[in-house]
Design an enzyme around this catalytic site. Structure first.
Site, PDB file in Angstrom:
ATOM      1  N   SER A   1       0.834  -1.191   0.000  1.00 40.73           N
ATOM      2  CA  SER A   1       0.000   0.000   0.000  1.00 40.73           C
ATOM      3  C   SER A   1       0.877   1.252   0.000  1.00 40.73           C
ATOM      4  CB  SER A   1      -0.955  -0.042   1.201  1.00 40.73           C
ATOM      5  OG  SER A   1      -1.982   0.910   1.040  1.00 40.73           O
TER       6      SER A   1
ATOM      7  N   ASP B   1      -9.867  -5.233  -4.463  1.00 40.91           N
ATOM      8  CA  ASP B   1      -9.204  -4.368  -3.480  1.00 40.91           C
ATOM      9  C   ASP B   1     -10.146  -3.190  -3.225  1.00 40.91           C
ATOM     10  OD1 ASP B   1      -7.607  -2.484  -2.119  1.00 40.91           O
ATOM     11  OD2 ASP B   1      -5.792  -3.147  -3.143  1.00 40.91           O
TER      12      ASP B   1
ATOM     13  N   HIS C   1      -7.227  -6.018   0.164  1.00 36.24           N
ATOM     14  CA  HIS C   1      -6.098  -5.075   0.148  1.00 36.24           C
ATOM     15  C   HIS C   1      -4.909  -5.528   0.998  1.00 36.24           C
ATOM     16  CE1 HIS C   1      -3.932  -1.366  -0.288  1.00 36.24           C
ATOM     17  NE2 HIS C   1      -3.915  -1.189   1.020  1.00 36.24           N
TER      18      HIS C   1
END
Length: 251
Positions: A94, A195, A225
């Site tokens: 991320s 996601d 995610h």
């Protein structure tokens, strides 16, 4: 300020041949990467996973920090690895992927390779354009953490998203996108098919923007995610180790 239980940074000193810097995501903590780090450590990798400033405490504290603070933290850890290991890789999830890309842009061939899991360089959310204004009047919004498909697994992340810090992340995205052509290292990119935090356009922008001759994308069919805590985590761990070993062997 006291750190939440489980959010602590972690390190492991391996054989010294291969070092890996693990970078966690926005509002998250090293907890989301600890299983990955333990997997690497068990294979004698030297591992560093710092707790980013403003994380692992309170979302209010996060609002007092910004991307230069987060980047300085991972940059210092990278320099330490470069001093102690023969080959160094940067892995990030991320926003950790955003920071990993920025390190790759700055350090070039000193970084042997990059592994990204659902990295972010933009967002399609309509309210993102309002972040510069919202950050002055709205302290926080709904949380983005804990997007995991696997039942019974929880990410240690803030229950609110700090808006001022999010506005700083958006500034980092613009810088990283502009300099993507500076990324030439071998790149292994994992992207979840579903996601709810980072849109597919992020992976597309990275694929088209970098100049890595070796680039492989792996689609994760069974994870959301936070894939490093999800059902495809074993695949991520195994493929990342194989990637690092192959790149060192081909050097």
């Amino acid at each position: 300020m006291p750190v939440l239980a489980g959010a602590e940074p972690f390190t492991h000193s391996g054989s010294g041949r291969i070092g890996v810097l693990l970078c966690h995501g926005f509002t998250g903590t090293p907890q989301s990467l600890r299983p990955w780090g333990e997997y690497l450590a068990a294979r004698e990798f030297t591992v560093r996973c710092p707790l980013l400033p403003g994380h692992g405490t309170t979302w209010q504290e996060c609002n007092r920090t910004g991307w230069p603070d987060w980047y300085a933290c991972v940059r210092d850890e990278l320099l330490a690895l470069l001093d102690s290991c023969d080959s160094v890789f940067v892995f990030g999830m991320s926003m950790g992927g955003t920071l990993a890309l920025r390190l790759a842009e700055e350090f070039g061939e000193q970084i042997r390779g990059v592994v990204l899991v659902n990295p972010s360089v933009t967002t399609l959310r309509w309210d993102a354009k309002l972040l510069p204004v919202l950050s002055k009047v709205l302290p926080s919004v709904a949380a983005i953490g804990n997007d995991i498909a696997k039942p019974g697994v929880t990410e240690l992340a803030y229950r609110r998203t700090p808006v001022r810090a999010a506005a700083s992340l958006a500034r980092l995205w613009r810088i990283v996108r502009t300099d993507l052509p500076k990324v030439t290292q071998p790149l292994l990119l994992f992207r979840s098919a579903v996601d709810h935090v980072v849109e597919p356009v992020n992976a597309a922008l990275i694929r088209s923007g970098v100049r890595s001759e070796w680039l492989t994308e792996v689609v994760l069919e069974n994870s959301f995610h936070v894939a490093t805590l999800d059902q495809d985590a074993p695949l991520i761990f195994q493929r990342s180790v194989e990637f690092a070993q192959e790149q060192v062997g081909s050097r």
